[in-house]
Design an enzyme around this catalytic site. Structure first.
Site, mmCIF file in Angstrom:
data_model
loop_
_atom_site.group_PDB
_atom_site.id
_atom_site.type_symbol
_atom_site.label_atom_id
_atom_site.label_comp_id
_atom_site.label_asym_id
_atom_site.label_seq_id
_atom_site.Cartn_x
_atom_site.Cartn_y
_atom_site.Cartn_z
ATOM 1 N N HIS A 77 58.780 -80.414 45.481
ATOM 2 C CA HIS A 77 58.094 -79.146 45.245
ATOM 3 C C HIS A 77 56.719 -79.303 44.616
ATOM 4 O O HIS A 77 55.966 -78.344 44.508
ATOM 5 C CB HIS A 77 58.942 -78.232 44.357
ATOM 6 C CG HIS A 77 58.937 -78.646 42.911
ATOM 7 N ND1 HIS A 77 59.677 -79.686 42.449
ATOM 8 C CD2 HIS A 77 58.248 -78.161 41.848
ATOM 9 C CE1 HIS A 77 59.468 -79.828 41.152
ATOM 10 N NE2 HIS A 77 58.606 -78.923 40.764
HETATM 11 C C1 UD1 Z 1 56.716 -74.533 38.351
HETATM 12 C C2 UD1 Z 1 56.246 -75.498 37.267
HETATM 13 C C3 UD1 Z 1 56.778 -76.902 37.547
HETATM 14 C C4 UD1 Z 1 58.278 -76.889 37.727
HETATM 15 C C5 UD1 Z 1 58.623 -75.872 38.809
HETATM 16 C C6 UD1 Z 1 60.116 -75.778 39.025
HETATM 17 C C7 UD1 Z 1 54.045 -74.967 36.349
HETATM 18 C C8 UD1 Z 1 52.632 -75.386 36.301
HETATM 19 N N1 UD1 Z 1 54.799 -75.586 37.231
HETATM 20 O O1 UD1 Z 1 56.142 -74.948 39.556
HETATM 21 O O2 UD1 Z 1 56.471 -77.731 36.447
HETATM 22 O O3 UD1 Z 1 58.709 -78.162 38.066
HETATM 23 O O4 UD1 Z 1 58.137 -74.589 38.433
HETATM 24 O O5 UD1 Z 1 60.435 -75.013 40.149
HETATM 25 O O6 UD1 Z 1 54.458 -74.128 35.570
HETATM 26 N N2 UD1 Z 1 57.287 -68.766 44.246
HETATM 27 C C9 UD1 Z 1 58.159 -67.940 44.900
HETATM 28 N N3 UD1 Z 1 59.169 -67.356 44.176
HETATM 29 C C10 UD1 Z 1 59.326 -67.567 42.852
HETATM 30 C C11 UD1 Z 1 58.406 -68.389 42.192
HETATM 31 C C12 UD1 Z 1 57.405 -68.995 42.898
HETATM 32 O O7 UD1 Z 1 58.055 -67.723 46.103
HETATM 33 O O8 UD1 Z 1 60.274 -67.006 42.252
HETATM 34 C C13 UD1 Z 1 56.216 -69.424 45.041
HETATM 35 C C14 UD1 Z 1 54.920 -68.662 45.039
HETATM 36 O O9 UD1 Z 1 54.315 -68.835 46.280
HETATM 37 C C15 UD1 Z 1 54.105 -69.379 43.990
HETATM 38 C C16 UD1 Z 1 54.582 -70.810 44.138
HETATM 39 O O10 UD1 Z 1 55.950 -70.689 44.480
HETATM 40 O O11 UD1 Z 1 52.739 -69.215 44.165
HETATM 41 C C17 UD1 Z 1 54.425 -71.657 42.913
HETATM 42 O O12 UD1 Z 1 55.104 -71.074 41.793
HETATM 43 P P1 UD1 Z 1 54.651 -71.462 40.296
HETATM 44 O O13 UD1 Z 1 55.535 -70.825 39.318
HETATM 45 O O14 UD1 Z 1 53.187 -71.213 40.160
HETATM 46 O O15 UD1 Z 1 54.835 -73.021 40.243
HETATM 47 P P2 UD1 Z 1 56.003 -73.971 40.762
HETATM 48 O O16 UD1 Z 1 55.475 -74.776 41.882
HETATM 49 O O17 UD1 Z 1 57.266 -73.208 40.991
#
Ligand code: UD1
Length: 422
Positions: free
Chosen positions: A226
């Protein structure tokens, strides 16, 4: 004593759940009691990324939900900060606990460290759970979050000895660093039995009827990817997927996908590497040779069961390196570095880098190694108990020294010396 516990993203939930349980246990026997306030920033919001974990971990509904959602690092962090500041002003807690290294951790730590409830600069005590981990790679957003959160925190609860040494090298007082163990492993122990449910193995045709009514699990691989550094760039993602091709011809690879990874696979037009779970008929049989079985994110219990019975885990996650160490499952980490060196020292985890050849070689070396559980020091299921005990003792000492009555005033920034050390 009023304590705010912050969660935001998937890996926070299993780190926080044991702390709430330990507070409830302590409240059964102690006075004064700890009043927990669970704040969910909403960084992760999909049912599969959040609600499913609350249900599996038996977490109560958050007391406060900030609903920030996704955004760039700056926007997400800023949004959490704005909303969390109002929470602190309204709640005026004695302490704030942040866990892990996600943007919610950093945002709430920054607000707590800078808020001032009065002219004396009174603010809550800030405690960081899972402090001191370092990949020494500042290109990782989580590394920036870790370093800043640690340097702002009053109490630093570390999971492994490397954390203690890293923090000391960075000039943090020894007295503020507490080696307590790993609350993520507390959750693993608390849920291990409940997770041992063959339904998830049956769903992917990984379990077959043996003789005399027994069942036999076929060797399979669990894959998780991820990190933006691994999945955002098409060329790099292809490198990783190519590194998995050889093992995919020999064993089923089950790949529960983070929503971002699923999105990137569509965008990069890489669907041909996968067999997606479409329709019931395909669900209950192993994947076609050479393909990776792509499924949606799993809940905590199903994922734990899948990992526990796997022959190998290939991942770029931090927490999964720790869980496989504890369960004794061979792990290949698709990264150049790890902030969790104890997983390498214990022999379950190897770093494969991000190129196909290194990944293939690491998989071959780790494939079907005999599982051996190797628990690092203090990964014994009692980390949260140690944390809550320390917090309460600290609070009581402060109250005695300032002659305050219980719960009337927030804690000042600088804690008194603490005695627990490695
Ligand atoms: C975040 C953490 C990472 C952790 C990971 C676990 C940061 C910088 N990163 O990364 O350290 O390992 O969580 O999963 O905080 N999205 C969805 N649904 C959700 C949440 C996110 O579709 O419920 C998608 C969205 O397109 C979003 C992308 O995932 O833009 C990234 O989500 P984000 O929370 O920014 O970071 P993660 O990659 O999940």
């Amino acid at each position: 004593m009023k304590v705010i516990l912050v969660v935001g993203a998937r890996p926070n939930f299993m780190k926080a759940a044991p702390i709430l349980r330990a507070i409830a246990d302590l409240n059964r026997t102690e006075k004064p009691q700890i009043t927990p306030v669970l704040v969910h920033t909403g960084q992760h919001y999909d049912a599969a990324m959040s609600d499913a974990f609350f249900a599996d971990l038996n977490l109560p509904k958050p007391d406060i939900y900030l609903g920030v959602g996704s955004g760039s690092h700056a926007c997400q962090t800023a949004e959490i900060m704005k909303k969390f500041e109002s929470v602190l002003e309204n709640e005026r807690p004695d302490a704030v606990i942040v866990v892990g290294d996600v943007n919610s951790t950093l945002a709430c730590a920054l607000v707590t460290a800078k808020i001032s409830f009065d002219a004396n600069g009174t603010r809550p005590l800030l405690a960081h759970v899972e402090a001191g981990l370092r990949s020494f790679d500042r290109a990782m957003p989580e590394e920036c979050n870790r370093v800043v959160t640690d340097h702002l925190s009053d109490l630093l609860f570390v999971t492994e000895e490397s954390g203690f040494h890293n923090l000391q090298k960075e000039g943090i007082d020894k007295e503020r660093i507490l080696f307590v163990g790993n609350t993520m492993i507390d959750s693993l122990f608390a849920c291990e039995k409940q997770a041992d449910n063959p339904r998830i193995l049956e769903r992917f045709g990984l379990i077959a009827a043996g003789t005399n009514g027994s069942t036999k699990t076929s060797p399979y691989v669990v894959l998780t990817l991820h990190r933006p550094a691994n999945v955002d760039d098409r060329r790099l993602l292809i490198e990783i997927l190519d590194g998995l091709q050889e093992i995919a011809t020999r064993a089923t690879i089950v790949f529960p996908m983070h929503p971002r990874t699923h999105k990137k696979i569509q965008e990069h037009e890489l669907r041909s590497y996968f067999e997606f779970e479409e329709g019931e008929s395909r669900r209950d049989r192993p994947c076609a040779k050479g393909l990776i079985k792509g499924i949606g994110p799993l809940g905590y219990l199903d994922f734990l069961c899948l990992v526990k019975h796997a022959s190998l885990v290939v991942t770029d996650s931090g927490g999964i390196q720790e869980e496989t160490t504890c369960l004794g499952i061979p792990c290949v980490t698709v990264r150049e570095n790890t902030e969790r060196p104890v997983t390498i020292e214990k022999g379950t985890n190897v770093l494969a880098g991000i190129h196909s050849r290194g990944i293939r070689d690491a998989i071959n070396a780790q494939w079907q190694r005999v599982p051996k559980s190797c628990r690092p020091e203090k990964w014994d299921g009692h980390a949260a108990k140690r944390i809550t005990r320390i917090l309460l003792d600290h609070h009581q000492r402060r109250q005695r020294s300032s002659g305050q009555s219980a719960g009337t005033q927030p804690i000042h920034s600088r804690p008194a010396a603490l005695e627990v050390q490695p």
